[in-house]
Every structure is written in structure tokens, then in C-alpha cells.
Design an enzyme around this catalytic site. Sequence first.
Site, mmCIF file in Angstrom:
data_model
loop_
_atom_site.group_PDB
_atom_site.id
_atom_site.type_symbol
_atom_site.label_atom_id
_atom_site.label_comp_id
_atom_site.label_asym_id
_atom_site.label_seq_id
_atom_site.Cartn_x
_atom_site.Cartn_y
_atom_site.Cartn_z
ATOM 1 C CB THR A 461 -0.941 -0.008 1.053
ATOM 2 O OG1 THR A 461 -0.049 -0.334 2.451
ATOM 3 C CG2 THR A 461 -1.984 -1.139 1.339
ATOM 4 C CG ASN A 623 2.292 9.079 -1.810
ATOM 5 O OD1 ASN A 623 2.022 9.605 -3.079
ATOM 6 N ND2 ASN A 623 3.386 8.443 -1.582
ATOM 7 C CD GLU A 697 -10.374 -3.339 3.872
ATOM 8 O OE1 GLU A 697 -9.776 -2.373 4.746
ATOM 9 O OE2 GLU A 697 -10.946 -4.215 3.937
HETATM 10 MO MO1 MOS Z 1 -8.717 -6.338 5.234
HETATM 11 S S1 MOS Z 1 -10.123 -7.984 4.474
HETATM 12 O O1 MOS Z 1 -9.211 -5.731 6.400
HETATM 13 O O2 MOS Z 1 -6.983 -7.258 5.131
#
Ligand code: MOS
Length: 738
Positions: A461, A623, A697
Site C-alpha cells: 500500500t 500520498n 478497501e
Molecule cells: Mo482487510 S479484509 O481488512 O485485510
Amino acid sequence: MTVQPRWRVDGIAKVTGAAQFGADFMLERLAYGVPVLSTIAKGRVRRFDLHDARSVRGLIEIITPSNALRLPNQGIHPELKDAPRIAMLQDDGVYYSGQVIGLAVAESLEAAQEAASLVKAEYRSEDALCDFEAQVASARPPQSGGDAAAYARGDFAAALSRSDVEVQAMYSTPVQHHNPMEPHATIAHWEGDRLTLYEPSQWIVFVRTCIAVWFGVPEANIRVLGPFVGGGFGGKGALWSHSPLAVMASKMLQRPVKIALNRREVYTVTASRPRTQQKVLIGATKAGELLAIRNDVVLQASPQIELIEDSGTVSHHLYKCDANATSHRVAILDTSPTWVMRAPGEATGSYALESAVDEVAYRVGIDPLELRLRNYAEKDQTNEKPYSQKLLRDCYTLGAKRFGWEHRPHAPRSMRKGNQWIGWGMATATYPAYRAASSAVVRISPDGKAFVGSATHEIGTGTYTVLAQIAAEELGISIDQIDVRTGDTELPPAIYSGGSLTVATVGTAVQLAAQRVKQLVIQMAVDDPASPLHQSEPAQIKVSEGELILDRNGARERYADILGRQGGRTVEATAEAKPGQEIERYSTHSFGAVFAEVGVDPDLFTVRVRRFVGVYDVGRVINKKAGINQLTGGAVWGIGMALFEGAQMDPRYGRSVNMDLSEYHLPAHADIGEMDISVLDVPDLKFNPLGARGMGEMGITGAAAAVANAVFHATGIRIRDLPITIDKLIERSSNHSQ
Ligand code: MOS
């Protein structure tokens, strides 16, 4: 923030191969483990025939329940109550097909693979329940309970009776796999009574706890390292069989043991997103006011764990609606466990809800975007709290403008381009904003460089980059002078890197620790007669480009010079950040508006997503480069969910038939059209001091519904069973009503 958007600080290490992922660590005398997997769905292993396997050159040991190390604890334990029960060769039971029943360990990967393939197991089979459809009737509330399982507010029956239209429909989604680029891998290395575990994980602190409990050793004797994780999506948020088995094998054989799963093994040794059936019922007035919403959900689960993805929860607050109810039940199958996957609950729940709301729009003849605006929720009705920040209206407006939504004809099958039917669909995206307790250390060394450390994770990420940016901002030290370390349990503890909470949680801890270190150095300068800042007011000292600067007259001194006079001292501070009062005061969620254009071939029913527009409010984006990447990846995944992805279970054997990436379809570049993803980037300072709500998410939510709604707009055919494949469209087109 001064330094965004930025390339990743670890980008070069990753593309040159210098970054070490789980399986990359090379240790002396490393042995290789390959699991033996069950071929029946339920029963016991009566007998192993190891004769052929033992003849493989380079074989070291075959571990089966008869010679496996006895573990003092396993399975359910108070400290591990939410962990799935996993096979650790402590008994001869088979609970699903593809479960680990043995482990071949050899001098080379090839020898271990060969030996594992030659292990013959004789089973005593029992009847297994592997057919989801058949188990739906006996679905029941999950034993784990949980707030999300059942919910109701308002008088549902009364609200429904006042409705002019009712939409009732069943939406279903298949089992989906996490498919991180990096398959799971573990290297375990015992030296005396101390264990080092190389484990790409979303939660190394929890890995340490699990191993300590299962093997009955103090946590202090275990170090878990996972400096780079090649994606997790929830699938690396728990421990699966290969990890304790590597630990066991290393202990038994007194040498380091690596188990690197291949894709096929990942599909059953770890877990997947549960299949869902969502029965949605919406009552609305002719004017499009939503009076009643309910979603009754059945999810696939297994005896290993009955965790639910709470698909219904998204419908509790997404629209203003006084009567609202949801239930969640589980259908228990003797198949590999189900577990959370990216946006658990919201990913599948927003598909069903946002499809049903689209159906309401057609029933009442109101534009789908207009309908959503008419039901805009100004507060969260589940708790009557205001949102810390909700800029969804701006997302709708901006997204509609970027997409050109105002030019959309309402009727299905009314747009063509060449020989294609064109369809435009939209949906709302949403995901909660979470914070948890985590800690970080920040140090400034005598050379003026900074170190940031936390036992959090770089799961793809951009954690290294974002934590460096936050520290750089607070310390006034340039990013290339900051060394960030994560993925090591020797660092201050941090929570699960899931729930999109890392920036808001660990970022806040880094911010706090950096503030404290800065204050310590400022105080050193103020107290030091040799400093140009001697006896000045600390509150008037700012930091920039490695210097402390007095506002009033520009007097300044470098970190390195201040610390240099202190005999080479390193200054450090550790801070823990926790959720604050925002939890009591506000409902904290992110929102977005997504729009999709599809082209459908009227003869072949191939569907192509030509354009996708997403506008999101996720608070401040530290970022933008990494953040937009995440949202784009999420939206691409949502498109895949709509059109491609799904495990095909063969209920006779309790395993899927498409167990690799050639058969389990993910979108490739040619499947994805123009992606236009943007963020409002307005800090949500009521949520946390950084103003960042997290975004890992968000991107997948709403996306599948937008595509499904666009397919309906193009074709007039509503497929309520994902993925929307050619065969389903052709079948419905031949007996087409709507
Ligand atoms: Mo996520 S399903 O909270 O890694």
C-alpha cells in the site's frame, strides 16, 4: 502535506529485487517443505504409504500425524478466539479437500515436491456437505454472534405497507480468492530455544502470539520478520497451516525450513471470501423515497471458523430510511475455510444494495443518481450520530460531471455505438474509517538523520513512503534522510494492517512520536548556551530542511549541530496512538461515487468496461500517487468481481475446479478501459489529527454494482448472480422479459 504525491521510497528496492519478501531470505542449511493435501472432503486418514516417497533422493523427513511434534496447545484458545482452526498434523482428521495432511521436507524444493507427490494416503471417507445451495435451507446464525448478525430499526411491516413499489430480489456472489501477487510463504529458523520466523503477514504481532501459544514458548523467544508483503487483502491476516508446520519442521529437524505455497495450495491451505446469497427487499414511494430496506444474507462458512463478512451492514446507513433490517446466517460446508477479503461485507453488500436501488430507480422512473440524492443520509441512523465528514454529495456531483451522466437516456437498451449496445451505470461506494491502538518509535541520530520504526507492515500500500512523509512533515527533515522500518516484532507493536486503518492508526503514532522527538531536540537547543537558539521560546521554533528556526529573527541551527555537541547522542521517543473521542461523537465512514460505461456485443454478449469514473472522499490523502493506485486497483478488482471472478465448486468433491490463475479469471489490461479515479482530498480532522480516513478497501466497494447496473442499462437484462458472464446473458436474452 509538503511532499505529496511521491514515488515510493521502496520502489527501487522492489523493482531491482533488493526488497526481501517472505520466500526470498536465504539461510544456511535451508530445507524445503511441501505440504501433502487431502483428496477427500471429510473423513480420516487410515494409513499412509510412504514407501515411494521415502526413496526420493534428498528427502529429509516426511511429517504426518504419527510423527509430528505434539503441540501443547492448538485450535481455540482465549487469546486466539478469532483465529481459524487450522490443521497442524495433531490428528488424522480430514475436514475438507485440500487440507494439509502431511509435509515432505527435503534438501531441495524439487525433491520435496516429488516426495509429497508420492505420499499415498488411504482414507476412511465420511459424507461431506459441499453443496452451498443444498445447505442454504439449514443456514443458521453464526456461533461467533457479533453485532452485525441481526439488526432492525423502525416498523418494517408498516413502512412496507405504505410503499408504492416493492423490489425484492436475490443477489449472489461466488467464493472469491485473495490472489496477492506473492503467494504465502514462511521460513522458520530455531536457534536453541529462540525462533526467527520470516513471514509475510498483515499482523506479525498476532503471528508471534499464535506461535507462542501453540508451541508453548514465551513470546519473547520469537522474532517475526516480514519487511515486505506482496499483497494480503485479508488473506495474510491470519495464520494458516504452513506457518506452524514450518516452525514444527524446523524444531524437529534442527535446521531452517521454508514452505512457499504455490497458487493452487494457497486456494485451499489458506482461505477465501465466502459465497453470499443476499435477499434484498426495498419499499419505496412513487417519488422514490426509500421507506424500508432489508437484506437477509446467507454466507458460506466452514467448521474451521464461522466468521461472517457482514454484507448487510452497508444498508444500515447508506440511505436515509427509517425501517431497516438485516440478518446474517451461515451455511456450513465441509470445504476450505472462508475468511475476510478486501472490504469484507461492503464489497458484496454494496453490490446487492446498489443493484437493488438501481432496480427501484427503474420501477419509479427516476434517474438512479437523482434517486440517491433524494435519499441522502445527513446522519447515521444506526446511532443517530453525525458523520465526522461526509462529502458524498460532492462526489456525486463531480463524478457525474466527469462522466457526463446528464446525457444519459433513462431507458435501457437505448444507446448504441457502432454495433455495440452502450450502458451507463452508477453506484455509491462506502467503507468505514477505523482506528486502533498502535505504537511507533522515532529517533534522530547525531548526523541529523531520522529513523522511524513500527511493527506494522508494508503490504503493497505504500506504508514506508507514507510513514516517511508524515515524519518528514513533523521533523522538517527531508524524506531521503529518513529510514523507515516495519515488519519486525522487535519494533514497537502495531495492529493488524487491515480495515484500511494503517495510515490513521500507525501514521498518527508516528506523528506523535515525531512531535515528541522534535520537542526534545528543541529543548536541548534552548538549554544549550552554545546554540543560537539558547533561551528562546520553544513554541516559536519551527523546523524546516533539517534546521530548527526561530520565527522571530530567523536564528537557526541544524539538528546535526545540536546533537553533535551532546557527545553523539541519539534522541528518541516512542508514542502510542489510540482511537479518541471521535468514536463517541461521530460516525466515521468514507464515501464515493462510481460510474461505469460498458459496451455489450448484441450477438456474442461479450461485456467490456469502456470507462470508469470514481470520485472518493477519504479525508486527507497523504500520498496521492499511492492512494490513487490503491483506489484504481480496488475499482479494477470490483470490475473483475462483476465480470470474471469466481471459484467453481464441484460439490461432489468439495473443491473448486478452477484452482489457478489460468482458470480463475482476473481482469487483464485489455479488460480495463479508461480509469478516471480522483479524490476530494479534504482532511477529516474530526476523525484523527492527520485527517486521513484510509483508502485501501474503498475502491472495490460500489464498483461491481456500477458495472452490473451499466450492463442492465445496455441490455435490459438484470443478472443477479456474479460474475455476469456471456452464458448467463445469452440464456436470459433468449427468454428475455426484464
Ligand atoms: Mo482487510 S479484509 O481488512 O485485510
